[in-house]
Design a protein around this motif. Structure first.
Motif, PDB file in Angstrom:
ATOM      1  N   ALA A   3     -15.239 -29.527  94.866  1.00  0.00           N
ATOM      2  CA  ALA A   3     -16.193 -29.837  93.914  1.00  0.00           C
ATOM      3  C   ALA A   3     -16.035 -28.957  92.419  1.00  0.00           C
ATOM      4  CB  ALA A   3     -17.610 -29.635  94.203  1.00  0.00           C
ATOM      5  N   GLU A   4     -15.569 -27.756  92.725  1.00  0.00           N
ATOM      6  CA  GLU A   4     -15.347 -27.166  91.457  1.00  0.00           C
ATOM      7  C   GLU A   4     -14.161 -27.553  90.695  1.00  0.00           C
ATOM      8  OE1 GLU A   4     -14.965 -25.074  94.703  1.00  0.00           O
ATOM      9  OE2 GLU A   4     -17.192 -25.388  94.748  1.00  0.00           O
ATOM     10  N   ARG A   5     -13.313 -28.191  91.341  1.00  0.00           N
ATOM     11  CA  ARG A   5     -11.946 -28.684  90.576  1.00  0.00           C
ATOM     12  C   ARG A   5     -12.334 -29.982  89.749  1.00  0.00           C
ATOM     13  NH1 ARG A   5      -7.455 -26.706  94.679  1.00  0.00           N
ATOM     14  NH2 ARG A   5      -7.718 -24.573  94.227  1.00  0.00           N
ATOM     15  N   GLY A   6     -13.016 -30.833  90.054  1.00  0.00           N
ATOM     16  CA  GLY A   6     -13.215 -32.143  89.510  1.00  0.00           C
ATOM     17  C   GLY A   6     -13.910 -32.985  90.413  1.00  0.00           C
ATOM     18  N   PRO A   7     -14.267 -34.093  89.973  1.00  0.00           N
ATOM     19  CA  PRO A   7     -14.810 -35.012  90.678  1.00  0.00           C
ATOM     20  C   PRO A   7     -14.223 -35.611  91.876  1.00  0.00           C
ATOM     21  CG  PRO A   7     -13.907 -36.115  88.870  1.00  0.00           C
ATOM     22  CD  PRO A   7     -13.721 -34.795  88.468  1.00  0.00           C
ATOM     23  N   ALA A  68      -6.158 -42.426  94.059  1.00  0.00           N
ATOM     24  CA  ALA A  68      -5.631 -41.261  93.308  1.00  0.00           C
ATOM     25  C   ALA A  68      -4.458 -40.735  94.256  1.00  0.00           C
ATOM     26  CB  ALA A  68      -6.511 -40.143  92.880  1.00  0.00           C
ATOM     27  N   LEU A  69      -4.676 -40.872  95.780  1.00  0.00           N
ATOM     28  CA  LEU A  69      -3.680 -40.550  96.711  1.00  0.00           C
ATOM     29  C   LEU A  69      -3.736 -41.345  97.710  1.00  0.00           C
ATOM     30  CD1 LEU A  69      -2.456 -37.880  97.905  1.00  0.00           C
ATOM     31  CD2 LEU A  69      -4.555 -37.206  99.055  1.00  0.00           C
ATOM     32  N   VAL A  70      -2.227 -41.651  98.083  1.00  0.00           N
ATOM     33  CA  VAL A  70      -1.961 -42.422  99.084  1.00  0.00           C
ATOM     34  C   VAL A  70      -1.042 -41.741 100.285  1.00  0.00           C
ATOM     35  CG1 VAL A  70      -0.756 -44.494  99.790  1.00  0.00           C
ATOM     36  CG2 VAL A  70      -1.818 -44.296  97.539  1.00  0.00           C
ATOM     37  N   ALA A 127      -0.728 -42.393  90.925  1.00  0.00           N
ATOM     38  CA  ALA A 127      -1.324 -42.152  92.232  1.00  0.00           C
ATOM     39  C   ALA A 127      -0.053 -41.048  92.995  1.00  0.00           C
ATOM     40  CB  ALA A 127      -1.216 -43.202  93.171  1.00  0.00           C
ATOM     41  N   LEU A 128      -0.610 -40.018  93.659  1.00  0.00           N
ATOM     42  CA  LEU A 128       0.575 -39.417  94.612  1.00  0.00           C
ATOM     43  C   LEU A 128       0.496 -40.034  95.864  1.00  0.00           C
ATOM     44  CD1 LEU A 128       2.037 -36.640  94.575  1.00  0.00           C
ATOM     45  CD2 LEU A 128       0.091 -35.428  95.661  1.00  0.00           C
ATOM     46  N   ALA A 153      -2.002 -31.534  91.650  1.00  0.00           N
ATOM     47  CA  ALA A 153      -1.096 -32.668  91.565  1.00  0.00           C
ATOM     48  C   ALA A 153      -1.829 -33.870  91.196  1.00  0.00           C
ATOM     49  CB  ALA A 153      -0.317 -32.972  92.818  1.00  0.00           C
ATOM     50  N   VAL A 154      -3.002 -34.130  91.887  1.00  0.00           N
ATOM     51  CA  VAL A 154      -3.473 -35.577  91.595  1.00  0.00           C
ATOM     52  C   VAL A 154      -4.230 -35.369  90.452  1.00  0.00           C
ATOM     53  CG1 VAL A 154      -5.456 -36.514  92.433  1.00  0.00           C
ATOM     54  CG2 VAL A 154      -4.011 -35.952  94.298  1.00  0.00           C
ATOM     55  N   ASP A 155      -4.930 -34.251  89.862  1.00  0.00           N
ATOM     56  CA  ASP A 155      -5.503 -34.261  88.607  1.00  0.00           C
ATOM     57  C   ASP A 155      -4.491 -34.257  87.462  1.00  0.00           C
ATOM     58  OD1 ASP A 155      -7.854 -33.750  89.785  1.00  0.00           O
ATOM     59  OD2 ASP A 155      -7.820 -31.508  89.528  1.00  0.00           O
ATOM     60  N   THR A 156      -3.250 -33.956  87.836  1.00  0.00           N
ATOM     61  CA  THR A 156      -2.270 -33.917  86.511  1.00  0.00           C
ATOM     62  C   THR A 156      -1.821 -35.367  86.628  1.00  0.00           C
ATOM     63  OG1 THR A 156      -1.555 -31.707  87.065  1.00  0.00           O
ATOM     64  CG2 THR A 156       0.184 -33.046  85.843  1.00  0.00           C
ATOM     65  N   LEU A 157      -1.698 -36.112  87.597  1.00  0.00           N
ATOM     66  CA  LEU A 157      -1.198 -37.513  87.374  1.00  0.00           C
ATOM     67  C   LEU A 157      -2.238 -38.262  86.611  1.00  0.00           C
ATOM     68  CD1 LEU A 157       0.298 -38.074  90.972  1.00  0.00           C
ATOM     69  CD2 LEU A 157       1.508 -38.289  88.818  1.00  0.00           C
ATOM     70  N   ALA A 158      -3.594 -37.938  86.919  1.00  0.00           N
ATOM     71  CA  ALA A 158      -4.705 -38.705  86.475  1.00  0.00           C
ATOM     72  C   ALA A 158      -4.728 -38.453  84.703  1.00  0.00           C
ATOM     73  CB  ALA A 158      -6.114 -38.132  87.259  1.00  0.00           C
ATOM     74  N   GLY A 159      -4.095 -37.280  84.433  1.00  0.00           N
ATOM     75  CA  GLY A 159      -4.096 -37.088  82.895  1.00  0.00           C
ATOM     76  C   GLY A 159      -5.323 -36.203  82.567  1.00  0.00           C
ATOM     77  N   PRO A 160      -5.416 -35.571  81.426  1.00  0.00           N
ATOM     78  CA  PRO A 160      -4.696 -35.682  80.326  1.00  0.00           C
ATOM     79  C   PRO A 160      -3.436 -35.034  80.201  1.00  0.00           C
ATOM     80  CG  PRO A 160      -6.262 -33.959  79.804  1.00  0.00           C
ATOM     81  CD  PRO A 160      -6.293 -34.524  81.341  1.00  0.00           C
ATOM     82  N   PHE A 161      -2.600 -34.759  81.356  1.00  0.00           N
ATOM     83  CA  PHE A 161      -1.270 -34.296  81.360  1.00  0.00           C
ATOM     84  C   PHE A 161      -0.998 -33.179  80.811  1.00  0.00           C
ATOM     85  CE2 PHE A 161      -1.452 -39.130  80.927  1.00  0.00           C
ATOM     86  CZ  PHE A 161      -0.965 -39.325  82.209  1.00  0.00           C
TER      87      PHE A 161
END
Length: 182
Positions: A3-7, A68-70, A127-128, A153-161
């Motif tokens: 939770a500290e890193r994001g939704p 976001a992840l497969v 998606a990773l 990795a997942v957060d980076t792929l989601a943006g804002p890059f």
């Protein structure tokens, strides 16, 4: 992912197995991987696909459009029906070889057979896509090997890059660090 890193993010776990798809074998790796991802804060959906290159590729494409992840489990070995890496290469936009290397390196500490896994990691759109071995233990251990980089990795792929604000698993709070090549 915490939770500290994001939704929470959606993840799809696809078990690749002729036996499970035919209903003659129980899926042990899919539930194990799903439980581990749920513990990391992912909202997990599970699917089963037979060892068929086109079907695997189609399942990855569909899952990547909504998650976001497969994560696939199974089909990464040396038998003629083990075609998960080839199906993944058919549909990803680019590879993330460091994560696949990390999984094999971690497994190598436990068994020399880890080097026989042909699993790949790549990105399809935002998606990773991660190929894990088919054994429950091997799948979870491989996933654990990449957990330190998974959320980023997942957060980076989601943006804002960008990499602003990511402290990494060992970094002090508030430290801004980027990734290699980022």
């Amino acid at each position: 992912m915490t939770a500290e890193r994001g939704p929470a993010r959606d993840a799809v776990v696809i078990t690749i197995s002729d036996g499970v798809a035919a209903g003659v074998r129980e899926d042990a790796s899919g539930p194990a991987v799903g439980a581990r991802l749920a513990a990391l804060g992912f909202v997990v959906t599970r699917e089963v696909v037979a060892d068929d290159r086109a079907a695997i590729g189609g399942a990855i494409v569909a899952a990547a459009a909504r998650a976001a992840l497969v994560v696939t489990t199974g089909g990464t070995g040396l038998t003629p029906r083990d075609v998960t890496p080839e199906a993944t290469l058919d549909v990803v936009d680019r590879l993330v070889p460091g994560l696949a290397e990390a999984m094999r390196a971690s497994g190598r500490a436990r068994t020399p057979l880890a080097d026989l896994s042909r699993g790949v990691v790549g990105a399809r759109g935002a998606a990773l896509v991660v190929n894990l071995p088919g054994s429950p233990r091997g799948a979870v251990e491989s996933l654990e090997a990449i957990e330190p980089a998974l959320a980023h990795a997942v957060d980076t792929l989601a943006g804002p890059f960008d990499h602003a604000g990511w402290a990494g698993p060992a970094g002090p709070a508030g430290t801004e660090r980027g990734s290699a090549g980022g």
